[in-house]
Scaffold this motif. Structure first.
Motif, PDB file in Angstrom:
ATOM      1  N   LEU A  15      -2.323 -56.861  92.037  1.00 54.47           N
ATOM      2  CA  LEU A  15      -1.614 -56.506  90.808  1.00 54.47           C
ATOM      3  C   LEU A  15      -0.196 -56.086  91.172  1.00 54.47           C
ATOM      4  O   LEU A  15       0.094 -55.700  92.283  1.00 54.47           O
ATOM      5  CB  LEU A  15      -2.350 -55.375  90.097  1.00 54.47           C
ATOM      6  N   SER A  16       0.688 -56.119  90.202  1.00 56.68           N
ATOM      7  CA  SER A  16       2.124 -56.053  90.448  1.00 56.68           C
ATOM      8  C   SER A  16       2.590 -54.820  91.210  1.00 56.68           C
ATOM      9  O   SER A  16       2.003 -53.741  91.121  1.00 56.68           O
ATOM     10  CB  SER A  16       2.869 -56.112  89.102  1.00 56.68           C
ATOM     11  N   ILE A  17       3.690 -55.006  91.970  1.00 56.47           N
ATOM     12  CA  ILE A  17       4.449 -53.873  92.501  1.00 56.47           C
ATOM     13  C   ILE A  17       5.095 -53.204  91.297  1.00 56.47           C
ATOM     14  O   ILE A  17       5.850 -53.834  90.549  1.00 56.47           O
ATOM     15  CB  ILE A  17       5.511 -54.335  93.509  1.00 56.47           C
ATOM     16  N   HIS A 183       3.789 -48.730  93.760  1.00 54.96           N
ATOM     17  CA  HIS A 183       2.427 -49.020  94.195  1.00 54.96           C
ATOM     18  C   HIS A 183       1.994 -50.388  93.695  1.00 54.96           C
ATOM     19  O   HIS A 183       2.600 -50.965  92.792  1.00 54.96           O
ATOM     20  CB  HIS A 183       1.447 -47.956  93.690  1.00 54.96           C
ATOM     21  N   ALA A 184       0.945 -50.895  94.321  1.00 52.28           N
ATOM     22  CA  ALA A 184       0.328 -52.154  93.890  1.00 52.28           C
ATOM     23  C   ALA A 184      -1.122 -52.131  94.349  1.00 52.28           C
ATOM     24  O   ALA A 184      -1.397 -51.880  95.525  1.00 52.28           O
ATOM     25  CB  ALA A 184       1.058 -53.360  94.488  1.00 52.28           C
ATOM     26  N   TYR A 185      -2.040 -52.365  93.429  1.00 54.09           N
ATOM     27  CA  TYR A 185      -3.445 -52.500  93.793  1.00 54.09           C
ATOM     28  C   TYR A 185      -3.672 -53.913  94.309  1.00 54.09           C
ATOM     29  O   TYR A 185      -3.227 -54.885  93.690  1.00 54.09           O
ATOM     30  CB  TYR A 185      -4.350 -52.234  92.593  1.00 54.09           C
ATOM     31  N   LEU A 186      -4.382 -54.024  95.433  1.00 55.06           N
ATOM     32  CA  LEU A 186      -4.507 -55.321  96.109  1.00 55.06           C
ATOM     33  C   LEU A 186      -5.887 -55.948  96.003  1.00 55.06           C
ATOM     34  O   LEU A 186      -6.019 -57.142  95.739  1.00 55.06           O
ATOM     35  CB  LEU A 186      -4.133 -55.168  97.591  1.00 55.06           C
ATOM     36  N   HIS A 187      -6.934 -55.136  96.251  1.00 57.42           N
ATOM     37  CA  HIS A 187      -8.278 -55.717  96.269  1.00 57.42           C
ATOM     38  C   HIS A 187      -9.328 -54.619  96.234  1.00 57.42           C
ATOM     39  O   HIS A 187      -9.137 -53.553  96.816  1.00 57.42           O
ATOM     40  CB  HIS A 187      -8.479 -56.560  97.536  1.00 57.42           C
ATOM     41  N   GLY A 188     -10.440 -54.901  95.563  1.00 60.45           N
ATOM     42  CA  GLY A 188     -11.562 -53.978  95.548  1.00 60.45           C
ATOM     43  C   GLY A 188     -11.881 -53.481  94.153  1.00 60.45           C
ATOM     44  O   GLY A 188     -11.263 -53.886  93.160  1.00 60.45           O
ATOM     45  N   GLU A 189     -12.878 -52.603  94.072  1.00 58.89           N
ATOM     46  CA  GLU A 189     -13.299 -52.032  92.799  1.00 58.89           C
ATOM     47  C   GLU A 189     -13.047 -50.531  92.795  1.00 58.89           C
ATOM     48  O   GLU A 189     -13.269 -49.852  93.791  1.00 58.89           O
ATOM     49  CB  GLU A 189     -14.792 -52.292  92.563  1.00 58.89           C
ATOM     50  N   CYS A 190     -12.589 -50.026  91.662  1.00 57.35           N
ATOM     51  CA  CYS A 190     -12.329 -48.602  91.534  1.00 57.35           C
ATOM     52  C   CYS A 190     -12.579 -48.146  90.111  1.00 57.35           C
ATOM     53  O   CYS A 190     -12.659 -48.954  89.184  1.00 57.35           O
ATOM     54  CB  CYS A 190     -10.883 -48.265  91.946  1.00 57.35           C
ATOM     55  N   VAL A 191     -12.720 -46.848  89.941  1.00 56.76           N
ATOM     56  CA  VAL A 191     -12.617 -46.239  88.628  1.00 56.76           C
ATOM     57  C   VAL A 191     -11.201 -45.695  88.536  1.00 56.76           C
ATOM     58  O   VAL A 191     -10.776 -44.882  89.368  1.00 56.76           O
ATOM     59  CB  VAL A 191     -13.658 -45.114  88.437  1.00 56.76           C
ATOM     60  N   GLU A 192     -10.459 -46.171  87.562  1.00 55.60           N
ATOM     61  CA  GLU A 192      -9.066 -45.765  87.393  1.00 55.60           C
ATOM     62  C   GLU A 192      -8.962 -44.827  86.201  1.00 55.60           C
ATOM     63  O   GLU A 192      -9.516 -45.112  85.138  1.00 55.60           O
ATOM     64  CB  GLU A 192      -8.185 -46.992  87.181  1.00 55.60           C
ATOM     65  N   SER A 197      -0.867 -44.138  78.211  1.00 53.11           N
ATOM     66  CA  SER A 197       0.447 -44.770  78.138  1.00 53.11           C
ATOM     67  C   SER A 197       0.341 -46.192  78.664  1.00 53.11           C
ATOM     68  O   SER A 197      -0.533 -46.496  79.481  1.00 53.11           O
ATOM     69  CB  SER A 197       1.473 -44.001  78.990  1.00 53.11           C
ATOM     70  N   ASP A 198       1.232 -47.067  78.170  1.00 53.56           N
ATOM     71  CA  ASP A 198       1.301 -48.441  78.666  1.00 53.56           C
ATOM     72  C   ASP A 198       2.599 -48.703  79.418  1.00 53.56           C
ATOM     73  O   ASP A 198       2.968 -49.845  79.672  1.00 53.56           O
ATOM     74  CB  ASP A 198       1.190 -49.445  77.505  1.00 53.56           C
ATOM     75  N   ASN A 199       3.314 -47.639  79.796  1.00 50.40           N
ATOM     76  CA  ASN A 199       4.625 -47.821  80.415  1.00 50.40           C
ATOM     77  C   ASN A 199       4.507 -48.207  81.885  1.00 50.40           C
ATOM     78  O   ASN A 199       4.065 -47.421  82.713  1.00 50.40           O
ATOM     79  CB  ASN A 199       5.453 -46.539  80.288  1.00 50.40           C
ATOM     80  N   VAL A 200       4.905 -49.441  82.187  1.00 46.70           N
ATOM     81  CA  VAL A 200       4.870 -49.970  83.540  1.00 46.70           C
ATOM     82  C   VAL A 200       6.192 -50.675  83.821  1.00 46.70           C
ATOM     83  O   VAL A 200       6.617 -51.532  83.044  1.00 46.70           O
ATOM     84  CB  VAL A 200       3.712 -50.972  83.738  1.00 46.70           C
ATOM     85  N   VAL A 201       6.848 -50.306  84.913  1.00 44.77           N
ATOM     86  CA  VAL A 201       8.074 -50.997  85.351  1.00 44.77           C
ATOM     87  C   VAL A 201       7.690 -51.858  86.547  1.00 44.77           C
ATOM     88  O   VAL A 201       7.280 -51.347  87.586  1.00 44.77           O
ATOM     89  CB  VAL A 201       9.169 -49.980  85.757  1.00 44.77           C
ATOM     90  N   ARG A 202       7.830 -53.189  86.405  1.00 43.12           N
ATOM     91  CA  ARG A 202       7.365 -54.122  87.434  1.00 43.12           C
ATOM     92  C   ARG A 202       8.542 -54.774  88.155  1.00 43.12           C
ATOM     93  O   ARG A 202       9.599 -54.996  87.561  1.00 43.12           O
ATOM     94  CB  ARG A 202       6.488 -55.210  86.818  1.00 43.12           C
ATOM     95  N   ALA A 203       8.297 -55.132  89.436  1.00 44.78           N
ATOM     96  CA  ALA A 203       9.384 -55.757  90.191  1.00 44.78           C
ATOM     97  C   ALA A 203       8.902 -56.809  91.189  1.00 44.78           C
ATOM     98  O   ALA A 203       9.699 -57.314  91.967  1.00 44.78           O
ATOM     99  CB  ALA A 203      10.196 -54.705  90.927  1.00 44.78           C
ATOM    100  N   GLY A 204       7.636 -57.160  91.182  1.00 44.75           N
ATOM    101  CA  GLY A 204       7.178 -58.179  92.129  1.00 44.75           C
ATOM    102  C   GLY A 204       5.674 -58.368  92.061  1.00 44.75           C
ATOM    103  O   GLY A 204       4.951 -57.577  91.457  1.00 44.75           O
ATOM    104  N   LEU A 205       5.191 -59.466  92.682  1.00 44.78           N
ATOM    105  CA  LEU A 205       3.775 -59.828  92.715  1.00 44.78           C
ATOM    106  C   LEU A 205       3.186 -59.914  91.303  1.00 44.78           C
ATOM    107  O   LEU A 205       2.085 -59.409  91.032  1.00 44.78           O
ATOM    108  CB  LEU A 205       2.970 -58.828  93.551  1.00 44.78           C
ATOM    109  N   THR A 206       3.907 -60.562  90.414  1.00 44.63           N
ATOM    110  CA  THR A 206       3.418 -60.687  89.041  1.00 44.63           C
ATOM    111  C   THR A 206       4.166 -61.790  88.292  1.00 44.63           C
ATOM    112  O   THR A 206       5.354 -62.019  88.555  1.00 44.63           O
ATOM    113  CB  THR A 206       3.601 -59.367  88.268  1.00 44.63           C
ATOM    114  N   PRO A 207       3.483 -62.469  87.362  1.00 46.20           N
ATOM    115  CA  PRO A 207       4.177 -63.395  86.476  1.00 46.20           C
ATOM    116  C   PRO A 207       4.733 -62.686  85.241  1.00 46.20           C
ATOM    117  O   PRO A 207       5.424 -63.302  84.426  1.00 46.20           O
ATOM    118  CB  PRO A 207       3.065 -64.378  86.073  1.00 46.20           C
ATOM    119  N   LYS A 208       4.442 -61.383  85.092  1.00 46.65           N
ATOM    120  CA  LYS A 208       4.883 -60.636  83.920  1.00 46.65           C
ATOM    121  C   LYS A 208       6.370 -60.291  84.027  1.00 46.65           C
ATOM    122  O   LYS A 208       7.003 -60.495  85.051  1.00 46.65           O
ATOM    123  CB  LYS A 208       4.040 -59.368  83.764  1.00 46.65           C
TER     124      LYS A 208
END
Length: 325
Positions: A15-17, A183-192, A197-208
């Motif tokens: 998931l995105s940086i 941060h960026a989540y890479l692999h695995g399962e977690c409880v988050e 809030s939906d505020n996310v500032v993205r800068a890489g590893l994403t098509p968004k």
């Protein structure tokens, strides 16, 4: 006081940086770009590993950044020799403010480079690593970079990942993420668990949609490995995770076959998420059968009794007990 929400998250592809703005910045971004930043709240969060869980989180320390620049020439090619030398010639005695300024300059130049420049640098990087792999074993970070490039070819996040801490959580370990931390989540399962809030500032590893300028301007640029939470046992079946946020704390409760436990009444409401098994949850005037995937809301000042005949794993999220002290 914002509410909190837990969810079970399975990450198969990175998931995105990203970073989440602090509360004051969230209000500004929401006012300026309400179509992108949907609310004016901040978004502290925590990932509690269910399986081995991989993430990038925060910047590595100064000495490791210097090693990266010496071993990954493609970064210097993108940012320029002068910018790389600023870091390489930085003394250990340099103050924290100076270290942050130099890192911010380096990171901003890297993330702001054109797609063509980054694509060329990533191509050179991957070609070099593939050749190296035939004569020596690759490092964990180099192996990760090869994996990320297959998921996001030519992406700036592939090369930027060298600057971040590569975190591997075991089941039962947790990573919390404050405002303005990359941060960026890479692999695995977690409880988050996170503030609402939906505020996310993205800068890489994403098509968004990317907002590189905002991300590079808001980061704290703190360096060093992040704190890993192991939780504190509340009883034989329950472990409490208490990140340094008022918004939430999380209890992990794993009941073996035939076991039961009680969640004492607390001043705030709670949300329960059942991850595995079946059982019953009893409040003052009701008892409910629950199973995998169920989510329950319980009000403040309610004692909750949980029992199972087959085994049950559930998680409780509530406002941090620190908030009520």
């Amino acid at each position: 006081m914002g509410s909190q929400s837990p969810l079970s998250l399975q990450v198969a592809k990175a998931l995105s940086i990203q970073a989440h703005p602090d509360k004051s910045l969230a209000a500004i971004l929401h006012k300026q770009q309400p179509e992108v930043y949907k609310d004016d709240n901040h978004k502290p969060e925590m990932a509690l590993a269910l399986t081995e869980f991989e993430a990038l989180c925060g910047f590595v320390g100064l000495e490791e950044i210097k090693t990266v620049l010496q071993n990954v020439p493609e970064i210097s090619e993108v940012v320029g020799t002068a910018s790389a030398n600023q870091v390489l010639h930085l003394s250990k005695e340099a103050g924290e403010k100076k270290r942050k300024e130099v890192l911010q300059s380096l990171f901003t130049k890297l993330m702001s480079a054109s797609k063509a420049v980054i694509s060329d640098a990533v191509f050179k990087l991957i070609s070099r690593l593939n050749i190296k792999s035939k004569v020596r074993g690759l490092t964990e970070k180099e192996e990760l970079v090869l994996r990320l490039e297959k998921q996001y070819p030519g992406d700036v996040g592939v090369i930027a990942s060298f600057l971040f801490n590569y975190v591997k959580l075991n089941s039962g370990e947790a990573l919390y993420l404050g405002a303005n931390e990359p941060h960026a989540y890479l692999h695995g399962e977690c409880v988050e668990c996170m503030a609402t809030s939906d505020n996310v500032v993205r800068a890489g590893l994403t098509p968004k949609k990317l907002d590189v300028q905002t991300l590079c301007s808001i980061l704290t640029y703190k360096q060093g490995f992040p704190e890993i939470l192991h939780g504190v046992p509340s009883n034989p079946y329950t472990v409490k995770y208490l990140p340094p946020f008022d918004e939430f704390e999380v209890d992990q409760c794993i009941l073996p076959q035939g076991a039961s436990t009680v969640f004492p009444a607390i001043p705030g409401p709670s949300v329960f998420l059942v991850v595995k098994g079946r059982g019953t949850v009893r409040q003052a005037f009701s008892e409910e059968l629950v199973g995998e995937g169920d989510v329950l809301f319980t009000p403040a000042n309610a004692q909750i009794s949980v029992r199972t005949t087959s085994g049950l794993s559930l998680y409780r999220a509530g406002i941090s007990s620190r908030f009520f002290k």
